[in-house]
Design a protein around this motif. Structure first.
Motif, mmCIF file in Angstrom:
data_model
loop_
_atom_site.group_PDB
_atom_site.id
_atom_site.type_symbol
_atom_site.label_atom_id
_atom_site.label_comp_id
_atom_site.label_asym_id
_atom_site.label_seq_id
_atom_site.Cartn_x
_atom_site.Cartn_y
_atom_site.Cartn_z
ATOM 1 N N GLU A 103 29.789 79.367 -67.003
ATOM 2 C CA GLU A 103 28.602 78.537 -66.817
ATOM 3 C C GLU A 103 28.761 77.515 -65.699
ATOM 4 O OE1 GLU A 103 26.257 77.598 -70.635
ATOM 5 O OE2 GLU A 103 28.294 77.962 -71.384
ATOM 6 N N TYR A 104 29.948 77.417 -65.130
ATOM 7 C CA TYR A 104 30.173 76.494 -64.013
ATOM 8 C C TYR A 104 30.032 77.261 -62.702
ATOM 9 C CZ TYR A 104 31.871 72.994 -67.307
ATOM 10 O OH TYR A 104 31.960 72.081 -68.323
ATOM 11 N N ALA A 105 29.106 76.817 -61.866
ATOM 12 C CA ALA A 105 28.860 77.495 -60.598
ATOM 13 C C ALA A 105 29.637 76.873 -59.446
ATOM 14 C CB ALA A 105 27.366 77.480 -60.275
ATOM 15 N N HIS A 106 30.131 75.645 -59.603
ATOM 16 C CA HIS A 106 30.765 74.931 -58.494
ATOM 17 C C HIS A 106 32.273 74.774 -58.653
ATOM 18 C CE1 HIS A 106 26.676 72.806 -57.504
ATOM 19 N NE2 HIS A 106 26.647 74.116 -57.328
ATOM 20 N N GLN A 107 32.823 75.128 -59.825
ATOM 21 C CA GLN A 107 34.265 75.067 -60.022
ATOM 22 C C GLN A 107 34.737 76.314 -60.772
ATOM 23 O OE1 GLN A 107 32.277 72.104 -61.010
ATOM 24 N NE2 GLN A 107 33.197 71.357 -62.911
ATOM 25 N N GLU A 108 36.014 76.649 -60.582
ATOM 26 C CA GLU A 108 36.577 77.835 -61.207
ATOM 27 C C GLU A 108 37.815 77.465 -62.017
ATOM 28 O OE1 GLU A 108 38.041 80.671 -58.396
ATOM 29 O OE2 GLU A 108 39.195 79.203 -57.262
ATOM 30 N N PHE A 109 38.102 78.289 -63.031
ATOM 31 C CA PHE A 109 39.277 78.111 -63.873
ATOM 32 C C PHE A 109 40.279 79.201 -63.507
ATOM 33 C CE2 PHE A 109 35.762 76.161 -65.951
ATOM 34 C CZ PHE A 109 36.265 75.081 -66.645
ATOM 35 N N THR A 110 41.490 78.800 -63.149
ATOM 36 C CA THR A 110 42.504 79.763 -62.731
ATOM 37 C C THR A 110 43.797 79.522 -63.507
ATOM 38 O OG1 THR A 110 43.401 78.365 -60.952
ATOM 39 C CG2 THR A 110 41.522 79.768 -60.401
ATOM 40 N N GLY A 111 44.663 80.551 -63.530
ATOM 41 C CA GLY A 111 45.977 80.423 -64.157
ATOM 42 C C GLY A 111 45.938 80.124 -65.629
ATOM 43 N N MET A 112 44.923 80.622 -66.331
ATOM 44 C CA MET A 112 44.735 80.249 -67.722
ATOM 45 C C MET A 112 45.644 81.005 -68.696
ATOM 46 S SD MET A 112 42.567 77.809 -67.544
ATOM 47 C CE MET A 112 41.978 77.591 -69.215
ATOM 48 N N LEU A 119 44.348 75.513 -64.382
ATOM 49 C CA LEU A 119 43.783 74.641 -63.353
ATOM 50 C C LEU A 119 42.276 74.849 -63.269
ATOM 51 C CD1 LEU A 119 44.281 72.848 -60.697
ATOM 52 C CD2 LEU A 119 44.402 75.040 -59.493
ATOM 53 N N VAL A 120 41.542 73.761 -63.031
ATOM 54 C CA VAL A 120 40.140 73.851 -62.654
ATOM 55 C C VAL A 120 40.023 73.255 -61.256
ATOM 56 C CG1 VAL A 120 39.588 71.675 -63.845
ATOM 57 C CG2 VAL A 120 37.758 73.263 -63.250
ATOM 58 N N ARG A 121 39.383 73.979 -60.341
ATOM 59 C CA ARG A 121 39.295 73.500 -58.961
ATOM 60 C C ARG A 121 37.944 73.860 -58.355
ATOM 61 N NH1 ARG A 121 43.579 77.633 -56.012
ATOM 62 N NH2 ARG A 121 42.430 79.568 -56.401
#
Length: 384
Positions: A103-112, A119-121
């Motif tokens: 649901e986030y269009a401007h940030q991504e979740f990586t390395g979960m 990380l969220v960046r």
């Protein structure tokens, strides 16, 4: 009838004998039936959103094993105050945040998959500006600022998106001691686990992650301007989720909506604000790396108070463009941790402060809070 030809009765008896032998063989080596355990819930998560920006319409929980074997369990639910979790016995690092990653269009979740890489960046802005060396090229980024991504096609630095509001909380060293030990259990043991009366309860209280950057720049000759746009370099590009601390990686963000305030006939200031993840934390790794240890117990957050502000004024003749580049340090940066705000103010006596020359006014609408289209024209550069 030919005596050597088998009768129907003989064939039928042979077929039945073969089936009986097959059943006898397979019955003796039948495999056990296993089921997934993700719907067996021994752990309750209770979430309090009283400190968050707002009560969300959904939440995500994500738990990663501390043993670094990649075991992670997560789910999204519309019930934001309570959820039952299916977690095998282990020690976990967990994070709870509003809504779901998709649901986030401007940030991504990586390395979960690991607490050390979660990380969220920021993502690149979907609307990258037209090439402009003064605002987005090499001139706009000082050499000592660090690595800011560049678009190889245009040669311009990539502008990061403005982050959406986000709240999160972490749960450290969660020892799950009740329930099962793996992702599968035997079907005939299901009742034993479901009958357990011992449950664990975990508590989370998400708080805001997104900061507000507010800028105020005093201008001489403010009545000669039409509008202004800007870029700023040196804000962090994201947040490490387990320690909830900023990365040390700088990014570029854009500021296009400014407000002009006149104080006298010749002086005033322009102001703008933008949402951001805040200032970089020099004690943390860049977003391209991983955490090398657990920072869960660290309480002191250190910020790099160094920004490059690039301003571009279009004057009222709709032709003359003035560019300014300011390296802003801690003297002009104020951090308000309690309200997650960074204020930048350049006073009228700041070295090289904008000093706009007289120009005749064109027959066009004057400056307003909204940015008007820009025309190509002459450029006068002032760099500090």
């Amino acid at each position: 009838m030919n005596a050597e030809q088998p009768t129907y009765r003989t064939l039928r008896c042979a077929w039945l004998t073969a089936v009986a032998l097959l059943l006898a063989v397979t019955t003796g080596c039948r495999r056990d039936l296993w089921i997934y355990t993700d719907d067996l819930h021994q752990v309750e998560l209770v979430t309090d959103w009283s400190e968050a920006t707002e009560r969300p319409g959904g939440m995500t929980w994500w738990f990663m094993s501390e043993n670094e074997q990649g075991r992670n369990y997560h789910g999204t639910t519309g019930n934001v105050t309570q959820a039952w979790l299916g977690l095998p016995t282990d020690r976990y690092e967990g994070v709870v945040f509003d809504y779901s990653p998709s649901e986030y269009a401007h940030q991504e979740f990586t390395g979960m998959s690991s607490p050390l890489s979660a990380l969220v960046r920021l993502l690149p802005s979907a609307d990258q500006p037209q090439p402009d060396e003064q605002l987005f090229g090499e001139v706009a980024v000082p050499a000592n600022m660090g690595e800011v991504p560049t678009d190889t096609d245009t040669g311009m630095h990539i502008v990061a998106a403005e982050p959406e509001v986000m709240n999160a909380d972490t749960l450290h060293h969660c020892d799950i001691v009740t329930g099962y030990t793996s992702d599968h259990i035997l079907w005939n043991e299901r009742d034993k686990y479901e009958a357990q009366e011992h449950h664990q309860t975990l508590h989370a209280q998400p708080r805001p992650l997104i900061w507000l950057l507010k800028l105020k720049v005093y201008v001489k000759g403010i009545k000669y301007m039409s509008n202004v746009r800007a870029s700023i370099v040196g804000l962090t590009d994201g947040c490490w989720l387990m320690p909830l601390r900023h990365t040390s990686t700088p990014c570029m963000q854009r500021l296009d909506s400014w407000t002009r305030t006149s104080l006298t006939d010749s002086t005033g200031y322009v102001s703008a604000s933008v949402h951001t993840f805040g200032l970089p934390d020099p004690e943390m790794p860049p977003s391209s790396a991983m955490l090398t240890r657990s920072y869960a117990e660290d309480t002191e957050h250190i910020y790099t108070e160094s920004l490059r502000l690039n301003l571009q004024f279009l004057l009222r003749d709709q032709t003359t463009v003035m560019n300014y580049h300011f390296d802003v340090g801690e003297k002009n940066i104020t951090i308000y941790d309690n309200k997650m705000e960074v204020d930048v103010e350049l006073p009228i006596d700041f070295p090289g402060a904008p000093d706009l020359p007289y120009v005749d006014e064109a027959d066009t609408a004057g400056f307003g809070a909204d940015v008007t289209p820009w025309d190509d024209g002459g450029t006068a550069d002032t760099t500090m």
